[in-house]
Structures are given as C-alpha cells and as structure tokens.
Enzyme design. Structure first.
Site, short mmCIF file in Angstrom:
data_model
loop_
_atom_site.label_atom_id
_atom_site.label_comp_id
_atom_site.label_asym_id
_atom_site.label_seq_id
_atom_site.Cartn_x
_atom_site.Cartn_y
_atom_site.Cartn_z
N LYS A 113 0.96 -14.06 1.03
CA LYS A 113 1.40 -15.33 2.10
C LYS A 113 2.93 -15.64 1.78
CE LYS A 113 -3.08 -16.93 3.30
NZ LYS A 113 -4.22 -18.03 3.46
N PHE A 130 -3.00 -34.82 12.27
CA PHE A 130 -3.47 -34.91 13.43
C PHE A 130 -3.20 -33.55 14.29
CE2 PHE A 130 -3.19 -39.18 12.18
CZ PHE A 130 -4.67 -39.62 11.68
N ARG A 185 -3.62 -30.11 16.52
CA ARG A 185 -4.72 -29.36 17.22
C ARG A 185 -4.10 -27.94 16.89
NH1 ARG A 185 -3.20 -31.73 22.65
NH2 ARG A 185 -1.27 -31.69 21.79
N CYS A 209 -12.17 -26.94 11.54
CA CYS A 209 -11.87 -28.19 11.16
C CYS A 209 -12.91 -29.03 11.60
CB CYS A 209 -10.62 -28.93 11.95
SG CYS A 209 -9.06 -28.45 11.29
#
Length: 423
Positions: free
Chosen positions: A23, A135, A137, A249
């Site tokens: 990665k 927070f 998305r 999540c």
C-alpha cells in the site's frame, strides 16, 4: 489516506505510516488502493508538491508536531465488539518517537473509554491526547474532510489542553469559519460517532420495517417515506427502503456500540439496536425471496444478473455488501449468478470467487431470467437502461432493491417491475 492527502492539500507537510509495504508503494506512486472520488487528484497534488510522503518506518514521524491515529477498528471475529489490537499496536510503536509537548489526535472509531486508557501511556511521554472523530461518508470522503459539517474535539482537561486545542483548530484553518467546533470530554467525543451511526441505522431500519408493513397491507413505502419526509422533524434523507445498509462502518459500529453498552451494564438502553440489525439483515433475504417468487420457485439453473457489488455507489468497498449477500444466497439456491459493478468487480472477485463476474454491463445482462438492482449506481438508474436491457434478457423481470428505478420507464418496456415495500 484521505485525511493525509487532504491535510497536505491545505498546505501541511504530512508523513503517513502504514505497515503494508504494497500500500505504501502504491500510494507513493500516486495510486490509491481504493476508489474514492477526488482522492487520486489529492494524492498527485500532495506528492508533486513534496508535502506528502508515505513510509513504513515509524521513526520518520519524529519531527512531526501532530500525530493522528487513524487505524481501523474492525469487528472481532465471532464477536460483536470492536477489535482494538491494531490501534494499541500503533500507539505502542508511536510512543518511543513522541517528543515533549507534541500532540496525538485520535480519529479512529472506538468504544467509549478507549481514549482514557491511551492517555496514560501518551502523557507518560510528555505528549497530549485529544480525540477528534471522523465523520466521513464513503464516496464523499474528500469533501467531508475538507468541508466537514462539524469538528468535535474531546479532551480530559480543556484548561490544560487549551493551547493544543488551539493548535488543532489552526490545523483546520481552511474549514469555513461557520463550521461548528465543539470541545467535549473524551467520552462524549467517542460516543458521537457511534451514536450518529446508530441513529442513521435506526432510521434506515425503521423505513425498512415500514416496508414489511406495506407489503402486508398494500401500501407503498416510497410514497410513505415522501409523506414522512415533509415533516421537518423527520426529514426525507435515509428514509430509503430496500435491501438495507452495509459497508465497513455502519454494521460493525452499531454492533460495537451495543457491545460496549452491555459492558457498561446498560444493555437495556440499546436493546433496540439488535432489532435494527436484524431488520437490516432480513431485507437481504427479502430481496432473494422476491426473485424466487418471481421465478415461481424455480431459481435453480436460472441466470440472474446482480447490478452492483459495492455496498453503496461511489465506492469499491464490498465489506458486508447486501448485493453480494443476495448474490451468494441465490448462488446457493442453484442460480447462475452474474455480478456487475462499475468499480467493485475486482474486489468482489477476490472476496467471493465462487460467483461469476462481468465488468461489461451489456454482457452481464445478456440472457438474464431476472435482474436484481442492489447498488444504486447512476448508470443503473438511467431510464434508458430499461430499453437496452429489454433487448438482451431472456425474461423481463426486475427487482428494484433500492426503489430507485423509474417504474414507468421499465413497465413501458414490458418489464415486470418489483419494488421492496411497493404494490
């Protein structure tokens, strides 16, 4: 990855550490190992400007003033609670490289009480810990990082940490000044993320419970959601009935939230979350049942196309994907299942090799006896797909697992349209 690239994009010099050699090599070459809109551009910008680098050696962080803990906290195998081993290991490796007066900031989603435990070790090195939950998305992570709807910072002592809180606030100086900046204690900051996800999951499962009632009574759950959404106390967002939520999540966070509440002796307070989880899982089985009923119980040997593999559009994340859950169940029933997705085919093939995958949408639809729309990608919602698919399939049966298709467009092309919670 997104946080590192975003911080570099607003002018900070960022060192990002990971134990995965592959990665780190990929990111150092400007190639993100996940699909996230806007991330490749941020990576290229940060790398070319010399403000962003990816390493495997923790020693490289020694000159840094702020250290963000952004380690995953997945669900434990065969348990409901979160696995904090990766987080604790990252902290253990970081401790020898902390300098007096440096700041450590937690961003990982953790059970309440975690920060208090970590603070003992971090304070022992002369550093200060703050908790600043993310927070984000999926599919909107870049914009959510650069333009958050709120910034929450937890501390054990707001007076002693005043200068560090000011430092963290200045780090986010590019964020619009009207963005709420909330300083809380550790427990509140830890609870915010879990509580937010629990609320969203509850709202989604609520409308899916209403879909079950709609099926039994002849009501239309989409029209019901529209009517409810006009109440400004409720709102229309997250009132989309269908095959349910998934991802890395929401499912694991509500389970970890409930598990921690039980550890605190407050299992009664979150008993409803078990039902929220159960309703969500039932929706996947409902989608399979609708396909089975449409084919008159003769699923075995039929060719069924699944539109979508990712748990949501805008992402290649297939963790706890309702689409793949339904695909596997149909495969177990003997169907010839073909899965297609704009971004997630490679990930899905690695995770579930027993299924058949087709990147090309037309080839995926060719000869299908039924279609299940499971991920609401924009290309699947286009009304023109109804006509295109009609010329390719064997039978015109479509189950709309997201209640997002143009019903009239599909029925005009002779399709038997089946929604979830719709007559």
């Amino acid at each position: 990855m997104v946080h590192a690239a975003a911080m570099a994009s607003i002018g900070h010099h960022v060192v990002a550490v990971d134990i995965s050699v592959d990665k780190v090599a990929s990111l150092s070459a400007g190639i993100a190992p996940i699909f996230e809109p806007g991330l490749d551009e941020l990576l290229a910008e940060g790398l070319s400007a010399g403000r962003l680098r990816f390493v495997t050696d923790m020693k490289a962080v020694e000159p840094c003033d702020i250290h963000f803990l952004a380690v995953g906290t997945p669900q434990k195998t065969a348990e409901m609670s979160a696995d904090l081993n990766y987080l604790h290991e990252a902290v253990r490796e970081l401790l020898p490289h902390l300098r007096e007066g440096t700041l450590v900031v937690g961003k990982s989603t953790v059970p309440v009480g975690t920060a208090k435990d970590l603070e003992l070790h971090i304070n022992g090195r002369g550093a200060t810990l703050l908790w600043n939950p993310e927070f984000l998305r999926e599919g909107w992570a870049v914009s959510d990082t650069l333009n958050p709807d709120r910034i929450v910072v937890g501390t054990s002592d707001p007076v002693k940490a005043k200068s560090h809180i000011k430092k963290l606030r200045s780090l986010y100086s590019s964020v619009p000044p009207q963005t709420p900046f909330l300083v809380t204690n550790f427990a509140t900051a830890e609870l915010v993320k879990g509580a937010a996800n629990a609320f969203l999951a509850t709202k989604i499962s609520f409308i899916n419970a209403m879909a079950e009632i709609a099926d039994a009574s002849g009501a239309d759950v989409t029209e019901l959601a529209d009517a409810l959404g006009h109440d400004n106390r409720i709102g229309r967002r997250f009132l989309g009935a269908g095959i349910g939520f998934g991802g890395g999540c929401l499912p694991k966070d509500i389970r970890a939230f409930a598990a921690r509440a039980e550890e605190l002796g407050k299992e009664d307070a979150v008993r409803f979350l078990h039902e929220v989880d159960a309703i969500n899982l039932r929706r996947r089985e409902k989608a399979v049942a609708l396909i089975d009923a449409a084919l008159q119980g003769e699923v075995s040997g039929r060719r069924i196309t699944i539109l979508g593999a990712a748990f949501k559009p805008g992402s290649d994340d297939i963790r706890d994907s309702p689409a793949l859950h339904a695909a596997l169940r149909l495969h177990e029933l003997g169907a010839q299942v073909v899965v297609t997705d704009p971004k997630a085919v490679a990930n899905a093939r690695l995770a579930k090799p027993q299924l058949t995958y087709e990147q090309d949408l037309r080839r995926a639809l060719n000869g299908a006896d039924a279609i299940l729309l499971a991920t609401e990608w924009a290309e699947y919602r286009e009304p023109e797909l109804a006509q295109t698919a009609a010329n390719l399939v064997h039978q015109k049966i479509v189950v709309d697992g997201r209640n997002c298709l143009n019903v009239e467009a599909w029925r005009d092309q002779g399709w038997r349209y089946i929604g979830m919670g719709r007559p």
